[in-house]
Design a protein around this motif. Structure first.
Motif, PDB file in Angstrom:
ATOM      1  N   TYR A 154       8.026  -7.380  -5.287  1.00 50.60           N
ATOM      2  CA  TYR A 154       7.315  -8.374  -5.920  1.00 50.60           C
ATOM      3  C   TYR A 154       8.027  -9.539  -6.456  1.00 50.60           C
ATOM      4  CZ  TYR A 154       3.277  -5.252  -5.067  1.00 50.60           C
ATOM      5  OH  TYR A 154       2.282  -4.179  -4.596  1.00 50.60           O
ATOM      6  N   ASP A 217      -6.545  -4.999   1.745  1.00 52.01           N
ATOM      7  CA  ASP A 217      -7.385  -3.946   0.844  1.00 52.01           C
ATOM      8  C   ASP A 217      -6.621  -3.242  -0.296  1.00 52.01           C
ATOM      9  OD1 ASP A 217      -9.624  -4.292   2.682  1.00 52.01           O
ATOM     10  OD2 ASP A 217      -9.243  -2.456   3.805  1.00 52.01           O
ATOM     11  N   TYR A 218      -5.278  -3.446  -0.089  1.00 54.40           N
ATOM     12  CA  TYR A 218      -4.410  -2.865  -1.325  1.00 54.40           C
ATOM     13  C   TYR A 218      -4.252  -3.769  -2.606  1.00 54.40           C
ATOM     14  CZ  TYR A 218      -0.320  -1.262  -3.689  1.00 54.40           C
ATOM     15  OH  TYR A 218       0.619  -0.830  -4.604  1.00 54.40           O
ATOM     16  N   ASN A 219      -3.932  -5.331  -2.415  1.00 50.41           N
ATOM     17  CA  ASN A 219      -3.988  -5.794  -3.393  1.00 50.41           C
ATOM     18  C   ASN A 219      -3.794  -7.242  -3.310  1.00 50.41           C
ATOM     19  OD1 ASN A 219      -1.307  -6.378  -2.992  1.00 50.41           O
ATOM     20  ND2 ASN A 219      -0.628  -5.340  -4.641  1.00 50.41           N
ATOM     21  N   ALA A 220      -3.996  -8.578  -4.028  1.00 49.55           N
ATOM     22  CA  ALA A 220      -3.928  -9.880  -3.672  1.00 49.55           C
ATOM     23  C   ALA A 220      -2.838 -10.077  -3.081  1.00 49.55           C
ATOM     24  CB  ALA A 220      -4.314 -10.681  -4.892  1.00 49.55           C
ATOM     25  N   HIS A 222      -0.845  -8.880  -0.846  1.00 46.14           N
ATOM     26  CA  HIS A 222      -1.042  -8.587   0.599  1.00 46.14           C
ATOM     27  C   HIS A 222      -2.186  -9.045   1.108  1.00 46.14           C
ATOM     28  CE1 HIS A 222       1.637  -5.503  -1.107  1.00 46.14           C
ATOM     29  NE2 HIS A 222       2.401  -5.813   0.192  1.00 46.14           N
ATOM     30  N   ARG A 223      -2.873 -10.236   0.790  1.00 46.43           N
ATOM     31  CA  ARG A 223      -3.987 -10.817   1.251  1.00 46.43           C
ATOM     32  C   ARG A 223      -3.696 -11.592   2.560  1.00 46.43           C
ATOM     33  NH1 ARG A 223      -4.275 -16.294   0.784  1.00 46.43           N
ATOM     34  NH2 ARG A 223      -2.728 -17.349  -0.499  1.00 46.43           N
ATOM     35  N   ARG A 242      -2.972   1.788   2.862  1.00 47.10           N
ATOM     36  CA  ARG A 242      -4.034   1.067   2.271  1.00 47.10           C
ATOM     37  C   ARG A 242      -4.307  -0.241   2.730  1.00 47.10           C
ATOM     38  NH1 ARG A 242      -0.917   2.299  -3.731  1.00 47.10           N
ATOM     39  NH2 ARG A 242      -1.081   4.639  -3.494  1.00 47.10           N
TER      40      ARG A 242
END
Length: 242
Positions: A154, A217-220, A222-223, A242
């Motif tokens: 990140y 579906d994992y987190n923002a 990876h949108r 995920r």
């Protein structure tokens, strides 16, 4: 002590029975790719151990590149790139040309060889069949956000290093179709139309081939892309989907 021996003996018997059942299952179906000890073959359908075999190519660039060549994938071997925490020695760049070259946008995507191998198997066995089944077209180009990036997870200043730091990951952003349309993660993931079902199908199929598959579906974070990597995780070889 005797009871412990009996328990261990029982577990060993169950393990042997399970291995025998797996062997009979694979032989009966003519699917050697379902066995952990058979050689990896890109020409066979995806089996129960295909993903683990692809991940195991890490550190064996010679075998990995030989498999790409045997499958007709055109690539260029990249010169080693070194550093304290970043770099790679097994990098390859796709295309151009060849009987089964992979088209990417931007072109000439460079990744570690195990990621390139998994991308090729994914495109042939998951992406194209899903496009034809759900959209009635085929994919002409796969859009991406790149692979190699010398950074921590990140982009943080501390903590674990990203698989991107060794080119052992690729971020897939979308797909260009033979009818001229584009399907993107950021624009078409939500909902239940054909495009959304296609994107979920290619995500689910990637889970069988990559050590890590992360989606919106994992987190923002990876949108707008699918993160696909071949992280080595020791003896357990656990996989994230995920």
């Amino acid at each position: 002590m005797r009871s412990i021996r009996r328990i261990l003996g029982g577990l060993m018997t169950l393990l042997l029975i399970g291995l025998a059942a797996l062997l009979l299952y694979a032989v009966a179906r003519g699917r050697p790719q379902d066995l952990p000890w058979t050689a990896l073959d890109f020409g066979r359908p995806i089996g129960m151990f295909t993903g683990r075999k692809l991940t195991a190519l890490t550190g064996d660039a010679r075998t990995c590149r030989a498999l790409l060549e045997r499958a007709g994938v055109t690539y260029t071997a990249l010169p080693p790139r070194g550093g304290a925490q970043c770099g790679y020695t097994d990098g390859v760049r796709f295309g151009p040309g060849g009987s089964r070259s992979i088209a990417y946008a931007p072109p000439t995507l460079g990744t570690s060889c195990p990621v390139a191998a998994a991308l090729a198997v994914w495109e042939w066995n998951v992406v194209q069949p899903a496009a034809e089944r759900l959209l009635g077209v085929h994919v002409t180009r796969i859009e991406h956000f790149g692979s190699y990036s010398c950074r921590r997870l990140y982009g943080r200043d501390a903590g674990a290093w990203s698989e991107h730091a060794t080119a052992d990951a690729a971020d897939i952003a979308g797909f260009r179709l033979s009818d001229g349309k584009r399907v993107t993660i950021v624009g078409d993931w939500a909902g239940d139309d054909a495009e959304a079902r296609f994107l979920r199908a290619v995500r689910d199929g990637a889970c069988d081939l990559f050590a890590t598959t992360l989606s919106p579906d994992y987190n923002a974070a990876h949108r707008d892309h699918l993160h696909l990597d071949q992280a080595e995780r020791g003896a357990t070889g656990w996989r994230a989907c995920r």
